[in-house]
Write an enzyme that holds these catalytic residues in place. Structure first.
Site, PDB file in Angstrom:
ATOM      1  N   HIS A  84       0.850  -1.200   0.000  1.00 47.51           N
ATOM      2  CA  HIS A  84       0.000   0.000   0.000  1.00 47.51           C
ATOM      3  C   HIS A  84       0.884   1.248   0.000  1.00 47.51           C
ATOM      4  O   HIS A  84       2.113   1.144   0.069  1.00 47.51           O
ATOM      5  CB  HIS A  84      -0.963   0.000   1.194  1.00 47.51           C
ATOM      6  CG  HIS A  84      -0.294   0.074   2.526  1.00 47.51           C
ATOM      7  ND1 HIS A  84       0.296  -1.016   3.140  1.00 47.51           N
ATOM      8  CD2 HIS A  84      -0.100   1.121   3.386  1.00 47.51           C
ATOM      9  CE1 HIS A  84       0.809  -0.651   4.300  1.00 47.51           C
ATOM     10  NE2 HIS A  84       0.580   0.636   4.469  1.00 47.51           N
ATOM     11  N   ASP A  93       0.606  -8.460  10.463  1.00 50.27           N
ATOM     12  CA  ASP A  93       0.685  -7.153  11.113  1.00 50.27           C
ATOM     13  C   ASP A  93       0.401  -7.275  12.611  1.00 50.27           C
ATOM     14  O   ASP A  93      -0.638  -7.781  13.014  1.00 50.27           O
ATOM     15  CB  ASP A  93      -0.343  -6.239  10.427  1.00 50.27           C
ATOM     16  CG  ASP A  93      -0.431  -4.856  11.035  1.00 50.27           C
ATOM     17  OD1 ASP A  93       0.456  -4.489  11.824  1.00 50.27           O
ATOM     18  OD2 ASP A  93      -1.399  -4.136  10.691  1.00 50.27           O
ATOM     19  N   VAL A 130     -10.104   6.234  14.023  1.00 44.83           N
ATOM     20  CA  VAL A 130     -10.026   4.792  14.228  1.00 44.83           C
ATOM     21  C   VAL A 130      -8.737   4.293  13.600  1.00 44.83           C
ATOM     22  O   VAL A 130      -8.233   4.867  12.635  1.00 44.83           O
ATOM     23  CB  VAL A 130     -11.237   4.039  13.631  1.00 44.83           C
ATOM     24  CG1 VAL A 130     -12.510   4.429  14.332  1.00 44.83           C
ATOM     25  CG2 VAL A 130     -11.341   4.278  12.127  1.00 44.83           C
ATOM     26  N   HIS A 161      -5.282  -0.726  11.826  1.00 44.48           N
ATOM     27  CA  HIS A 161      -4.644  -2.006  12.112  1.00 44.48           C
ATOM     28  C   HIS A 161      -5.559  -2.927  12.910  1.00 44.48           C
ATOM     29  O   HIS A 161      -6.345  -2.469  13.749  1.00 44.48           O
ATOM     30  CB  HIS A 161      -3.344  -1.781  12.885  1.00 44.48           C
ATOM     31  CG  HIS A 161      -2.354  -0.927  12.151  1.00 44.48           C
ATOM     32  ND1 HIS A 161      -1.434  -1.436  11.267  1.00 44.48           N
ATOM     33  CD2 HIS A 161      -2.160   0.422  12.156  1.00 44.48           C
ATOM     34  CE1 HIS A 161      -0.709  -0.449  10.770  1.00 44.48           C
ATOM     35  NE2 HIS A 161      -1.132   0.687  11.297  1.00 44.48           N
ATOM     36  N   ASP A 173      20.220  13.276   5.545  1.00 48.00           N
ATOM     37  CA  ASP A 173      20.298  14.645   6.048  1.00 48.00           C
ATOM     38  C   ASP A 173      20.430  15.565   4.842  1.00 48.00           C
ATOM     39  O   ASP A 173      21.490  15.635   4.218  1.00 48.00           O
ATOM     40  CB  ASP A 173      21.507  14.785   6.975  1.00 48.00           C
ATOM     41  CG  ASP A 173      21.585  16.179   7.607  1.00 48.00           C
ATOM     42  OD1 ASP A 173      20.702  17.008   7.319  1.00 48.00           O
ATOM     43  OD2 ASP A 173      22.537  16.434   8.377  1.00 48.00           O
TER      44      ASP A 173
END
Length: 571
Positions: free
Chosen positions: A89, A211, A381, A384, A459
Site C-alpha cells: 500500500h 501485522d 479509528v 490495524h 540529512d
C-alpha cells in the site's frame, strides 16, 4: 583357506537418506521491533522478491536527520537476483524508501493503482521516474516469476487500494498480511477478500507473516464509518470555520470530510504540501470524489463567511514544520486562529509524539479555538487489526509456521501468543530481528545468520554520510555548546603574536560570564606558552593539549563538557 563354494550372503546396501534441502530465505531489513521502514526480502535459489520499501522519521536522538531508510546492502550485493519490489500500500513507511533505493537497485515495481500513483509522484520529485518501471496490478492478480508467483489480495487499511500478498513458492504458500484491519463497512464498499484467505487456508499455508501493530489491543478495530458519523455531528454543531488535521494518505477520511462539507455547504481548502499532493493524485485517479467548485485555495478563504469554510491540513502528529503547528504558533502565512474556530485532530499520536501534539492543542486552545481530539470524541479509528481480527486470520489460514511483523517487540510477542493460542506449534513461531536470515523448509525453520542491516540516515541531500560520530558531536553541541580558541603564532621565533581569543556558541551567555571567559583565555595562553617552551611545533599535538587541558579546566569549574575547537594560525 576360504571355501569359494560357500554361498555368499547378498547384503542389500541401504540408500543414504538425503533430506530435502530446498528452502526459502526470509530476510527482514526493517519493520521489526520499530516503527516504520518496512521491507522484507524473500529468496529462493536465484530469485529475490522484496515486499515494501519504506522509511521512518527520526526520533529526538537523531539530531538534524530528515528521514531514515533501510540498509539494503544485501540487496545491492545480490542485485542480479532481485526481480522486483511488490508494494502492499501507499503509506510512507512502505513506499518512502523507494526513491533512494531505486537509485542503487533499479528493478520493476508492482502495486495497485493508487499505490503506483503515489510512488510515481515521489519518483517525479526525485527526477528518476523515466528510469523506473512501474506496473499496476489489480487485487486478485498474480505476477508470475520463475520460482515465485506473487498474488495480490484485497484487504482494508487506512488507505485505499491496500493489499496482502501471497507468495506461491515451490515449498508452499507464504502469506504476508501487509498492514490491515477487517472492516465490514469500508467507505469504498470494497471489503477484505476473506474468501480468498479461506481458500488458501484450505489448500494449506506454509507461513503467515502478519501485522502486529494492535496485537496488544483486545476486541475489534472500529469501522471507518464511525468517524463519518462523528464528523457529521461536529459539522452540525460548528458555527465558524472548521480546521481538520489528519494524515494526508487517509483518503477515506478525506472523502468523509468532503461529504460533510457538501452536506453543510462548505468550501474546502487543503493546507500542507503532502496534503495538497496526495489529494491531487487521489482525485486524478478517482479515489477522492469532490464536487466541482468545492475546492478553493488558501488565498481565497477570506472571500467566504466563516461558516462556509473547512480547512484540511497536515500536522496531526505535531511535527515542528507542519501546517497545523505553524497555525498554532501564529506563523502560518494564510491561516490565523480566531475565536469560534473548531479544530478537529483526526488522528492518534504516534508513540513519542504525545508531548508535541499536547503542545499544539494547548496553543490552539489559548488562541480561542475549540479543539476536538481522540480523548474527547471518536474522531479517529486505527487502520490495524486488533486481537480478535488477528485470531480470525489465524483461523482462516491455519499456517504451519508464523512470523509476527510490523510492530515493536512487545506487540510481536503478544501476536506470537495469539498464534500459539490458535494452534500454531510454539516451536514453529519465530520472532526475528532486523537482518536475521530465516531459512524456511517444508517441515522446519531456523535462523541461520545475519546480513548487513540497520538504518541509513538522510540529512538534506546527503545519504548515509551522517554516522554515529557525527550524531555524537551533534548531541554534545546541543547539550554543552562549542568553544573555539584562536591563536596566531610565529612558528619560527616561537612566540604568540595575538590571542588566544575565545569564541563560544551555546556554552554561556558571554556578557554575564566575562570572568569565566577571561579565565579560559588565560588558561589557553598558559597552555600554548608551555607548548612553545617545550618546542612542541606539531600543531596536531598542540591542539590536542589545548583541547584536553581546557576541557579539564572547564569541567572542574562548572561541570560541563563543551566541544573545544582549537584553531592555530601560523605566520
Amino acid at each position: 583357506m576360504e571355501n569359494n563354494n560357500i554361498e555368499k550372503k547378498q547384503v542389500k546396501k541401504k540408500r543414504k537418506y538425503i533430506p530435502n534441502r530446498k528452502k526459502v530465505k526470509i530476510i527482514p531489513l526493517g519493520g521489526l521491533g520499530e516503527i516504520g521502514k518496512n521491507i522484507t526480502a524473500f529468496e529462493y535459489e536465484n530469485e529475490i522478491v522484496v515486499i515494501d520499501c519504506g522509511l521512518s522519521f527520526p526520533d529526538e536522538e537523531l539530531y538534524g536527520i530528515d528521514i531514515v531508510i533501510p540498509d539494503v546492502t544485501y540487496l545491492i550485493n545480490n542485485s542480479h537476483k532481485v526481480k522486483g519490489f511488490f508494494i502492499t500500500h501507499g503509506h510512507e513507511d512502505h513506499i518512502g524508501g523507494l526513491p533512494y533505493v531505486l537509485k542503487q537497485i533499479n528493478v520493476p515495481i508492482y502495486g495497485t493503482k493508487l499505490t503506483i500513483g503515489l510512488i510515481e509522484s515521489k519518483l517525479t520529485e526525485h527526477n528518476i521516474l523515466s528510469d523506473c518501471t512501474l506496473n499496476v496490478v489489480e487485487p486478485g492478480e498474480i505476477v508470475e516469476l520463475d520460482n515465485f508467483k506473487v498474488e495480490f489480495i484485497r484487504n482494508n487499511h487506512s488507505i485505499a487500494d491496500s493489499c496482502s500478498i501471497a507468495l506461491h513458492t515451490p515449498l508452499g504458500v507464504i502469506v504476508h498480511s501487509g498492514d490491515f484491519k477487517v472492516d465490514f463497512t469500508p467507505i469504498d464498499n470494497k471489503v477484505m477478500d476473506l474468501a480468498r484467505y479461506a481458500q488458501l487456508g484450505k489448500k494449506g499455508v506454509l507461513l503467515l507473516m502478519a501485522d502486529s501493530t494492535n496485537a496488544i489491543k483486545p476486541g475489534y478495530t472500529m469501522s471507518e464509518k464511525t468517524v463519518g458519523e462523528t464528523l457529521e455531528r461536529l459539522f452540525l454543531q460548528a458555527t465558524g470555520r472548521i480546521i481538520v488535521a489528519t494524515f494526508a494518505s487517509n483518503i477515506h477520511r478525506l472523502q468523509q470530510i468532503v461529504n460533510a462539507c457538501e452536506k453543510h455547504n462548505r468550501k474546502i481548502a487543503f493546507s500542507g504540501r503532502s496534503m495538497e499532493k496526495i489529494s491531487e493524485v487521489s482525485m486524478e485517479l478517482g479515489y477522492l470524489n469532490v464536487p466541482d467548485g468545492m475546492i478553493i485555495s488558501l488565498d481565497e478563504i477570506n472571500n467566504y463567511s466563516d461558516e462556509r469554510i473547512t480547512i484540511v491540513t497536515t500536522g496531526s502528529q505535531g511535527e515542528p514544520m507542519s501546517a497545523l503547528t505553524r497555525i498554532a504558533s501564529a506563523t502560518h502565512r494564510n491561516i490565523q486562529i480566531q475565536k469560534g474556530d473548531m479544530v478537529i485532530i483526526s488522528a492518534t499520536p504516534i508513540p513519542g509524539n504525545e508531548k508535541s501534539v499536547s503542545n499544539v492543542i494547548n496553543s490552539l486552545t489559548e488562541k480561542g479555538a475549540n479543539v476536538i481530539y481522540k480523548a474527547i470524541e471518536d474522531i479517529h479509528v486505527s487502520g490495524h487489526a486488533c486481537e480478535q481480527e488477528l485470531r480470525l486470520i489465524q483461523a482462516l489460514l491455519k499456517p504451519k509456521f508464523f512470523l509476527p511483523v510490523h510492530g515493536e517487540y512487545k506487540q510481536l510477542r503478544a501476536h506470537s501468543k495469539i498464534a500459539q493460542d490458535m494452534g500454531v506449534d510454539e516451536n514453529k513461531i519465530f520472532i526475528l530481528e532486523i537482518g536475521d536470515v530465516f531459512e524456511l523448509y517444508k517441515n522446519r525453520g531456523k535462523i541461520a545468520g545475519k546480513v548487513p542491516s540497520g538504518r541509513v540516515l538522510i540529512d538534506g541531500m546527503g545519504i548515509g554520510d551522517v554516522g554515529n560520530i557525527v550524531l555524537r558531536d551533534r548531541k554534545n553541541l546541543s547539550q554543552d555548546g562549542i568553544i573555539t580558541i584562536v591563536t596566531v603564532i610565529d612558528k619560527k621565533n616561537k612566540f604568540i603574536i595575538s590571542g588566544p581569543d575565545v569564541i563560544t556558541r551555546g556554552f554561556v551567555y558571554v556578557r554575564d560570564s566575562e570572568e569565566l571567559i577571561n579565565e579560559l583565555r588565560n588558561e589557553a595562553l598558559r597552555i600554548v606558552g608551555n607548548c612553545l617552551e617545550k618546542n612542541i611545533t606539531q600543531w596536531s599535538e598542540m591542539k590536542n593539549t589545548i583541547r584536553k587541558d581546557v576541557g579539564s579546566y572547564i569541567y572542574s569549574k562548572i561541570k560541563r563538557k563543551p566541544m573545544i575547537l582549537p584553531v592555530i594560525v601560523e605566520v
